[in-house]
Design an enzyme around this catalytic site. Structure first.
Site, PDB file in Angstrom:
ATOM      1  N   LYS A  44       0.833  -1.207   0.000  1.00 27.42           N
ATOM      2  CA  LYS A  44       0.000   0.000   0.000  1.00 27.42           C
ATOM      3  C   LYS A  44       0.867   1.257   0.000  1.00 27.42           C
ATOM      4  O   LYS A  44       0.615   2.199  -0.756  1.00 27.42           O
ATOM      5  CB  LYS A  44      -0.940  -0.019   1.210  1.00 27.42           C
ATOM      6  N   SER A  45       1.890   1.282   0.842  1.00 28.15           N
ATOM      7  CA  SER A  45       2.751   2.482   0.922  1.00 28.15           C
ATOM      8  C   SER A  45       3.416   2.759  -0.422  1.00 28.15           C
ATOM      9  O   SER A  45       3.459   3.902  -0.887  1.00 28.15           O
ATOM     10  CB  SER A  45       3.836   2.269   1.979  1.00 28.15           C
ATOM     11  N   GLY A  91      -5.025   7.928   5.585  1.00 30.20           N
ATOM     12  CA  GLY A  91      -4.094   8.865   6.212  1.00 30.20           C
ATOM     13  C   GLY A  91      -2.865   9.065   5.335  1.00 30.20           C
ATOM     14  O   GLY A  91      -2.381  10.189   5.158  1.00 30.20           O
ATOM     15  N   ARG A 123      -8.800  12.154  12.491  1.00 21.75           N
ATOM     16  CA  ARG A 123      -7.350  11.952  12.708  1.00 21.75           C
ATOM     17  C   ARG A 123      -6.577  13.276  12.652  1.00 21.75           C
ATOM     18  O   ARG A 123      -6.958  14.201  11.933  1.00 21.75           O
ATOM     19  CB  ARG A 123      -6.816  10.946  11.673  1.00 21.75           C
ATOM     20  N   SER A 154       7.101   9.147  12.258  1.00 25.78           N
ATOM     21  CA  SER A 154       6.061   9.003  11.238  1.00 25.78           C
ATOM     22  C   SER A 154       6.622   9.186   9.831  1.00 25.78           C
ATOM     23  O   SER A 154       7.133  10.256   9.485  1.00 25.78           O
ATOM     24  CB  SER A 154       4.946  10.035  11.482  1.00 25.78           C
ATOM     25  N   GLN A 189       4.787   9.306   7.320  1.00 23.34           N
ATOM     26  CA  GLN A 189       3.870  10.210   6.628  1.00 23.34           C
ATOM     27  C   GLN A 189       4.327  11.662   6.803  1.00 23.34           C
ATOM     28  O   GLN A 189       4.327  12.443   5.854  1.00 23.34           O
ATOM     29  CB  GLN A 189       2.445  10.023   7.160  1.00 23.34           C
ATOM     30  N   ASP A 239       1.990  -1.074  11.773  1.00 26.68           N
ATOM     31  CA  ASP A 239       0.629  -1.460  11.350  1.00 26.68           C
ATOM     32  C   ASP A 239       0.277  -2.892  11.745  1.00 26.68           C
ATOM     33  O   ASP A 239      -0.851  -3.337  11.516  1.00 26.68           O
ATOM     34  CB  ASP A 239       0.495  -1.313   9.823  1.00 26.68           C
ATOM     35  N   LYS A 274      -4.441   5.918  14.734  1.00 29.20           N
ATOM     36  CA  LYS A 274      -4.530   5.239  13.430  1.00 29.20           C
ATOM     37  C   LYS A 274      -5.997   5.255  12.954  1.00 29.20           C
ATOM     38  O   LYS A 274      -6.788   6.051  13.439  1.00 29.20           O
ATOM     39  CB  LYS A 274      -3.982   3.814  13.547  1.00 29.20           C
ATOM     40  N   ARG A 310      -6.266   2.097  17.988  1.00 31.76           N
ATOM     41  CA  ARG A 310      -5.952   0.665  17.862  1.00 31.76           C
ATOM     42  C   ARG A 310      -5.531   0.016  19.179  1.00 31.76           C
ATOM     43  O   ARG A 310      -5.493  -1.210  19.258  1.00 31.76           O
ATOM     44  CB  ARG A 310      -4.851   0.448  16.817  1.00 31.76           C
TER      45      ARG A 310
HETATM   46  C1  S3P Z   1       2.638   4.830   6.181  1.00 31.72           C
HETATM   47  C2  S3P Z   1       3.174   5.190   7.376  1.00 31.72           C
HETATM   48  C3  S3P Z   1       2.647   4.759   8.680  1.00 31.72           C
HETATM   49  C4  S3P Z   1       1.639   3.619   8.556  1.00 31.72           C
HETATM   50  C5  S3P Z   1       0.708   3.811   7.406  1.00 31.72           C
HETATM   51  C6  S3P Z   1       1.475   3.926   6.095  1.00 31.72           C
HETATM   52  C7  S3P Z   1       3.258   5.329   4.931  1.00 31.72           C
HETATM   53  O1  S3P Z   1       2.034   5.855   9.314  1.00 31.72           O
HETATM   54  O2  S3P Z   1       0.910   3.468   9.755  1.00 31.72           O
HETATM   55  O3  S3P Z   1      -0.194   2.717   7.297  1.00 31.72           O
HETATM   56  O4  S3P Z   1       2.990   4.767   3.859  1.00 31.72           O
HETATM   57  O5  S3P Z   1       4.040   6.288   5.012  1.00 31.72           O
HETATM   58  P1  S3P Z   1       2.926   6.863  10.198  1.00 31.72           P
HETATM   59  O6  S3P Z   1       4.086   7.200   9.358  1.00 31.72           O
HETATM   60  O7  S3P Z   1       2.102   8.060  10.510  1.00 31.72           O
HETATM   61  O8  S3P Z   1       3.296   6.070  11.419  1.00 31.72           O
END
Ligand code: S3P
Length: 437
Positions: A21-22, A92, A120, A165, A167, A317, A344, A348
């Site tokens: 997914k990422s 997110g 969130r 994070s 993200q 995750d 999340k 969770r």
């Molecule tokens: C992700 C980062 C993670 C993860 C999310 C995917 C990403 O979140 O929980 O499912 O693809 O960068 P955080 O970076 O906020 O922990």
């Protein structure tokens, strides 16, 4: 309508989990920012990624699906004003990465999402973007819906991420691509590094220096992305549900292909290697990521094992499904330092504790984690789990039902399509009995 997972006698099969997914979000986004046509294969066609693709189309990219997992993306070398609000659904990752990418363009974008996403925190990405010169309206509570106002005059920053994070890191680096000067991002603990790896693949130069348990990433503004080809490797976060299904069945015989060995993603795999007999074979490389085949042949006794603090970001995750394994293990498992789980898709920590409790497992909730008393293979089951708009809670509960003493049910399975549309097919191929009732 509830969905039930009932105990079965034998789990076996060979499965390639869906695309990561990422990496899928990033492949679509980076290809959209590039000028020219990129070809992506192995893309995860879950709702979260489809939302990112729709958002990139609204911002000017031309995106076509040419076959299962095969997508062609023609970017214009940047983003333009969208003519309608952008809805990121449950995602997110899509929303926070896209905010970083959009912030460097002179556009106004109304951003929204589903009930879970709108609850969130977005200040973690808005704060650095404000420092760089972006603005937002209707963002006093730091939640969606809000309006992001980008600027083509962003300033670079030297930013220490207050949370571990990927993200936040990715958002700042993507904004930094369009900022004046060099943007520096400091993280105290290494989080998943797909942005760094994949930006490099799209022709961007960045520097990474290890700093204690974390790193400092620097990126020079004004660089352009080059279109190219990208194959998305399989998702270790989806693989975790299949691996757990194999590990709770003493007679199982399961092969999971294409498991990423990226150290920022393989924390769950490292944990199960401590808890059970797990064989790794056929090491190879897919699009710059090392991958292996994982073989599990019947596990007679899972040993309880506490995850050390430094492994947390590499399995962030996977804690709901890890908790299911801990419930089947012999002994006590103490999970701490996972306060990020509270923000999340659901809280969770509470959702995981409740999932186990309604199924007869003794568990204590902590502010930053939980303590689980393992049942040594005999999880009572019989409870109905509230999914709370959280795909990973729903899937974890259904895996638990495969070997609990009584069926486990879930009140809502719709969110599973956000990350793992083939979950039910793959579980059926392994021999699970999951049905609507
Ligand atoms: C992700 C980062 C993670 C993860 C999310 C995917 C990403 O979140 O929980 O499912 O693809 O960068 P955080 O970076 O906020 O922990």
């Amino acid at each position: 309508m509830k969905w039930f997972s009932s105990p079965v006698t034998h789990i076996s099969g060979q499965i390639v989990p869906p695309g990561d997914k990422s990496c899928s979000h990033r492949a679509i986004l980076f290809a959209s920012l590039a000028k020219g046509t990129s070809y992506i294969s192995g893309l995860l066609e879950g709702d979260d990624v489809l939302r990112t693709a729709a958002a990139c189309r609204q911002l000017g990219a031309n995106i076509t699906r040419t076959g299962f997992g095969h997508w062609t993306v023609t970017g214009k070398g940047g983003f333009s004003q969208p003519d309608a609000p952008i809805d990121f659904g449950n995602s997110g990752t899509g929303s926070r990465l896209m905010m970083g990418a959009m912030a460097g363009y002179a556009l106004r974008a109304e951003l929204t999402g589903d009930e879970s996403l709108c609850s969130r925190p977005m200040n973690r990405v808005l704060n650095p973007l404000y420092e760089m010169g972006a603005k937002a309206e209707n963002a006093e509570d730091g939640r969606f819906p809000l309006t992001l106002i980008g600027s083509d005059q962003l300033q670079s920053i030297d930013y220490t991420s207050p949370v571990a994070s990927a993200q936040v890191k990715s958002c700042v680096l993507l904004a930094g691509l369009k900022a004046k000067g060099t943007t520096i991002l400091r993280e105290a603990r290494f989080t998943r590094d797909h942005t760094e790896r994949m930006l490099t693949g799209f022709g961007v130069e960045l520097s990474q220096k290890q700093d204690g348990d974390g790193q400092v990433v620097s990126i020079e503004g004004g660089q352009t992305l080059k279109a190219g080809d990208f194959t998305v490797p399989a998702d270790p976060s989806s693989a975790a549900f299949l691996l757990a299904t194999a590990l709770i069945d003493p007679g199982s015989d399961v092969v999971i292909d294409g498991h990423m060995m990226n150290p920022t993603r393989n924390g769950f795999l490292r944990m199960i290697q401590k808890m059970a007999d797990v064989e790794l074979t056929y090491p190879r490389t897919v699009s710059g990521e090392d991958v292996v085949t994982v073989v599990i042949k019947g596990e007679t006794g899972l040993k309880a094992c506490d995850p050390p603090a430094e492994i947390v970001p590499a399995m962030i995750d996977e804690f709901p499904i890890f908790a299911v394994l801990a419930a089947f293990a012999k002994g006590e498992t103490r999970v701490t330092g996972v306060e990020e789980l509270r923000v999340k898709e659901s809280d969770r920590i509470t959702a995981t504790v409740d999932m186990l409790r309604v199924n007869g497992v003794e568990v204590e909730e902590l502010e930053d984690g939980f303590v689980i008393q393992g049942c040594d293979g005999k999880v009572p089951g019989g409870g109905t789990v509230e999914a709370r708009h959280d795909h990973r809670i729903a899937m974890s509960a259904l895996v638990m039902g495969v070997k609990a003493q009584k069926p486990v049910s879930v009140d809502d399975i719709s969110m599973i399509a956000t990350s793992y549309p083939e979950f039910f097919d793959h579980m059926a191929q392994l021999g699970a009995d999951i049905r609507e009732g």
